[in-house]
Each structure stands twice: as C-alpha cells, then as structure tokens.
Scaffold this motif. Sequence first.
Motif, PDB file in Angstrom:
ATOM      1  N   LEU A   1       7.721   6.690  13.101  1.00 38.88           N
ATOM      2  CA  LEU A   1       6.781   6.484  11.997  1.00 38.88           C
ATOM      3  C   LEU A   1       5.372   6.611  12.542  1.00 38.88           C
ATOM      4  CD1 LEU A   1       8.338   3.364  10.225  1.00 38.88           C
ATOM      5  CD2 LEU A   1       8.700   5.778   9.689  1.00 38.88           C
ATOM      6  N   VAL A   2       4.587   7.464  11.932  1.00 42.00           N
ATOM      7  CA  VAL A   2       3.216   7.697  12.365  1.00 42.00           C
ATOM      8  C   VAL A   2       2.321   7.628  11.136  1.00 42.00           C
ATOM      9  CG1 VAL A   2       1.641   9.337  13.444  1.00 42.00           C
ATOM     10  CG2 VAL A   2       4.014   9.212  14.213  1.00 42.00           C
ATOM     11  N   GLY A   3       1.197   6.958  11.277  1.00 41.98           N
ATOM     12  CA  GLY A   3       0.249   6.895  10.173  1.00 41.98           C
ATOM     13  C   GLY A   3      -0.932   6.036  10.545  1.00 41.98           C
ATOM     14  N   PRO A   4      -1.977   6.105   9.719  1.00 38.70           N
ATOM     15  CA  PRO A   4      -3.178   5.306  10.002  1.00 38.70           C
ATOM     16  C   PRO A   4      -2.895   3.807   9.892  1.00 38.70           C
ATOM     17  CG  PRO A   4      -3.488   6.707   8.052  1.00 38.70           C
ATOM     18  CD  PRO A   4      -2.106   6.915   8.531  1.00 38.70           C
ATOM     19  N   GLN A   5      -3.801   3.045  10.443  1.00 41.05           N
ATOM     20  CA  GLN A   5      -3.726   1.591  10.356  1.00 41.05           C
ATOM     21  C   GLN A   5      -3.685   1.186   8.887  1.00 41.05           C
ATOM     22  OE1 GLN A   5      -6.855  -0.310  12.497  1.00 41.05           O
ATOM     23  NE2 GLN A   5      -6.201  -2.355  11.933  1.00 41.05           N
ATOM     24  N   ALA A   6      -2.877   0.172   8.577  1.00 38.87           N
ATOM     25  CA  ALA A   6      -2.764  -0.393   7.230  1.00 38.87           C
ATOM     26  C   ALA A   6      -2.210   0.603   6.212  1.00 38.87           C
ATOM     27  CB  ALA A   6      -4.101  -0.957   6.754  1.00 38.87           C
ATOM     28  N   SER A   7      -1.319   1.499   6.675  1.00 37.33           N
ATOM     29  CA  SER A   7      -0.735   2.472   5.750  1.00 37.33           C
ATOM     30  C   SER A   7       0.661   2.073   5.282  1.00 37.33           C
ATOM     31  CB  SER A   7      -0.703   3.860   6.390  1.00 37.33           C
ATOM     32  OG  SER A   7       0.100   3.854   7.557  1.00 37.33           O
ATOM     33  N   GLY A   8       1.233   0.990   5.840  1.00 38.04           N
ATOM     34  CA  GLY A   8       2.529   0.495   5.398  1.00 38.04           C
ATOM     35  C   GLY A   8       3.659   0.645   6.397  1.00 38.04           C
ATOM     36  N   LYS A   9       3.358   1.072   7.612  1.00 38.66           N
ATOM     37  CA  LYS A   9       4.412   1.251   8.624  1.00 38.66           C
ATOM     38  C   LYS A   9       5.149  -0.063   8.899  1.00 38.66           C
ATOM     39  CE  LYS A   9       1.573   2.763  11.726  1.00 38.66           C
ATOM     40  NZ  LYS A   9       0.323   2.636  10.987  1.00 38.66           N
ATOM     41  N   SER A  10       4.414  -1.133   9.075  1.00 39.17           N
ATOM     42  CA  SER A  10       5.053  -2.428   9.380  1.00 39.17           C
ATOM     43  C   SER A  10       5.877  -2.929   8.212  1.00 39.17           C
ATOM     44  CB  SER A  10       3.994  -3.463   9.763  1.00 39.17           C
ATOM     45  OG  SER A  10       3.371  -3.091  10.971  1.00 39.17           O
ATOM     46  N   ILE A  11       5.399  -2.767   7.000  1.00 39.51           N
ATOM     47  CA  ILE A  11       6.173  -3.178   5.829  1.00 39.51           C
ATOM     48  C   ILE A  11       7.458  -2.366   5.758  1.00 39.51           C
ATOM     49  CG2 ILE A  11       6.225  -3.131   3.302  1.00 39.51           C
ATOM     50  CD1 ILE A  11       3.256  -3.956   3.397  1.00 39.51           C
ATOM     51  N   PHE A  12       7.351  -1.060   5.997  1.00 37.84           N
ATOM     52  CA  PHE A  12       8.543  -0.217   5.992  1.00 37.84           C
ATOM     53  C   PHE A  12       9.547  -0.725   7.019  1.00 37.84           C
ATOM     54  CE2 PHE A  12      11.287   3.257   7.033  1.00 37.84           C
ATOM     55  CZ  PHE A  12      11.563   3.835   5.798  1.00 37.84           C
ATOM     56  N   LEU A  13       9.082  -1.030   8.224  1.00 37.03           N
ATOM     57  CA  LEU A  13       9.978  -1.517   9.272  1.00 37.03           C
ATOM     58  C   LEU A  13      10.603  -2.860   8.908  1.00 37.03           C
ATOM     59  CD1 LEU A  13       7.991  -0.476  12.452  1.00 37.03           C
ATOM     60  CD2 LEU A  13      10.127   0.522  11.595  1.00 37.03           C
ATOM     61  N   GLN A  14       9.860  -3.733   8.242  1.00 37.72           N
ATOM     62  CA  GLN A  14      10.423  -5.020   7.820  1.00 37.72           C
ATOM     63  C   GLN A  14      11.513  -4.831   6.767  1.00 37.72           C
ATOM     64  OE1 GLN A  14      10.197  -7.874   9.157  1.00 37.72           O
ATOM     65  NE2 GLN A  14       8.513  -7.512  10.557  1.00 37.72           N
TER      66      GLN A  14
ATOM     67  N   GLN B   1       0.809  -1.210   0.000  1.00 34.94           N
ATOM     68  CA  GLN B   1       0.000   0.000   0.000  1.00 34.94           C
ATOM     69  C   GLN B   1       0.852   1.274   0.000  1.00 34.94           C
ATOM     70  OE1 GLN B   1       0.467  -2.286   2.334  1.00 34.94           O
ATOM     71  NE2 GLN B   1      -0.476  -1.714   4.262  1.00 34.94           N
ATOM     72  N   ILE B   2       2.163   1.135   0.025  1.00 33.64           N
ATOM     73  CA  ILE B   2       3.058   2.292   0.022  1.00 33.64           C
ATOM     74  C   ILE B   2       3.272   2.763  -1.413  1.00 33.64           C
ATOM     75  CG2 ILE B   2       5.388   3.115   0.537  1.00 33.64           C
ATOM     76  CD1 ILE B   2       5.525   0.974   2.741  1.00 33.64           C
ATOM     77  N   ARG B   3       2.840   3.982  -1.690  1.00 37.78           N
ATOM     78  CA  ARG B   3       3.174   4.580  -2.997  1.00 37.78           C
ATOM     79  C   ARG B   3       4.594   5.095  -2.943  1.00 37.78           C
ATOM     80  NH1 ARG B   3      -2.164   8.009  -4.672  1.00 37.78           N
ATOM     81  NH2 ARG B   3      -3.504   6.195  -4.975  1.00 37.78           N
ATOM     82  N   THR B   4       4.868   5.953  -1.966  1.00 42.17           N
ATOM     83  CA  THR B   4       6.218   6.469  -1.736  1.00 42.17           C
ATOM     84  C   THR B   4       6.377   6.740  -0.249  1.00 42.17           C
ATOM     85  OG1 THR B   4       6.382   7.496  -3.922  1.00 42.17           O
ATOM     86  CG2 THR B   4       7.844   8.326  -2.225  1.00 42.17           C
ATOM     87  N   ALA B   5       7.419   6.190   0.322  1.00 46.25           N
ATOM     88  CA  ALA B   5       7.783   6.471   1.719  1.00 46.25           C
ATOM     89  C   ALA B   5       9.273   6.746   1.734  1.00 46.25           C
ATOM     90  CB  ALA B   5       7.442   5.288   2.612  1.00 46.25           C
ATOM     91  N   GLU B   6       9.627   7.993   1.993  1.00 49.98           N
ATOM     92  CA  GLU B   6      11.022   8.388   2.040  1.00 49.98           C
ATOM     93  C   GLU B   6      11.327   8.886   3.447  1.00 49.98           C
ATOM     94  OE1 GLU B   6      11.275  11.323  -1.050  1.00 49.98           O
ATOM     95  OE2 GLU B   6      11.305   9.799  -2.637  1.00 49.98           O
ATOM     96  N   VAL B   7      12.266   8.213   4.121  1.00 52.10           N
ATOM     97  CA  VAL B   7      12.584   8.554   5.501  1.00 52.10           C
ATOM     98  C   VAL B   7      14.084   8.808   5.621  1.00 52.10           C
ATOM     99  CG1 VAL B   7      12.601   7.728   7.882  1.00 52.10           C
ATOM    100  CG2 VAL B   7      10.660   7.189   6.396  1.00 52.10           C
ATOM    101  N   GLU B   8      14.425   9.972   6.163  1.00 49.90           N
ATOM    102  CA  GLU B   8      15.799  10.275   6.532  1.00 49.90           C
ATOM    103  C   GLU B   8      15.891  10.078   8.038  1.00 49.90           C
ATOM    104  OE1 GLU B   8      17.514  13.860   5.052  1.00 49.90           O
ATOM    105  OE2 GLU B   8      16.532  13.632   3.105  1.00 49.90           O
ATOM    106  N   PHE B   9      16.855   9.282   8.476  1.00 49.51           N
ATOM    107  CA  PHE B   9      16.961   8.915   9.881  1.00 49.51           C
ATOM    108  C   PHE B   9      17.771   9.950  10.658  1.00 49.51           C
ATOM    109  CE2 PHE B   9      16.334   5.008   7.481  1.00 49.51           C
ATOM    110  CZ  PHE B   9      15.193   4.546   8.089  1.00 49.51           C
ATOM    111  N   GLY B  10      17.315  10.227  11.873  1.00 46.24           N
ATOM    112  CA  GLY B  10      18.013  11.133  12.776  1.00 46.24           C
ATOM    113  C   GLY B  10      18.259  10.425  14.093  1.00 46.24           C
TER     114      GLY B  10
END
Length: 127
Positions: free
Chosen positions: A28-41, A14-23
């Motif tokens: 990660l914040v977002g609605p349920q089923a928005s791709g947070k867990s996939i991003f973390l995996q 469900q992720i179209r684009t997720a770009e994260v620069e780490f500090g």
Amino acid sequence: MNTLKSLALHHIGQIRTAEVEFGDLTVLVGPQASGKSIFLQFLKLALDTGPIHDQLRKHGMDWARRVPAFLDVYLGHGMGGIWRDGKSRVVLNGEAVNLEDWITPHSRQAKQLAAEGLRGPVRVLRL
C-alpha cells in the motif's frame, strides 16, 4: 479453507474507494492521511475478528453492538465517525459485508464450526 483474495472499502473516513486484490506481495502506497492505516485495520479485522473481540472483552471494552462504538474501541476514541451509516461499505472477496455481523461477538462453538468449514455465523480467513 477460505482465502483472502480482495478487500474493498467505500466511504470510510478519508477513503472514498479503496479496492485491493491481494497477490504474493501487496504494497500500500499513498500520501500521509490517505487511509492506509484504516485499510490495514479493516484487513486485520477481516482476518482476526474473533481474537480481536476476545482481547477487547478481556480488557472490559463494551461497544453495545454498535458500529461507531466498536470503531471507537478498536481504532481509538473519536474514530467511530469514520463510518457513515447508509454510505460506508466493506466488500470482501467480491461480497458485501454486514459490518454489524463482524462486530458482534459469537460463541467459541460457532467460531470452531466456521474454522472447520461448516455452516456458522463467523467466516475464518487465512492468507
């Protein structure tokens, strides 16, 4: 030592684009089923490719070096469909990643060379 500065996922599940620069602290914040867990995996896969391969193979898992089959094994049955050939992309520290390289187990020697900062097919990343 390589450091993880950024990770971007494009057209994965469900992720179209997720770009994260780490500090120092990245949340990660977002609605349920928005791709947070996939991003973390995918973040976990970037950081621990070798140990992930070791554990999957230790338990007899085989993915025939195919991205959808690997994702089914790594993320769970049915998750291979989140990868869209020709469209899905992973970008690590500003460089496109060939996911097939990530899912291909490499020898311990190659992992050790990479860990020592020498040329090798595996990149070891540490936070």
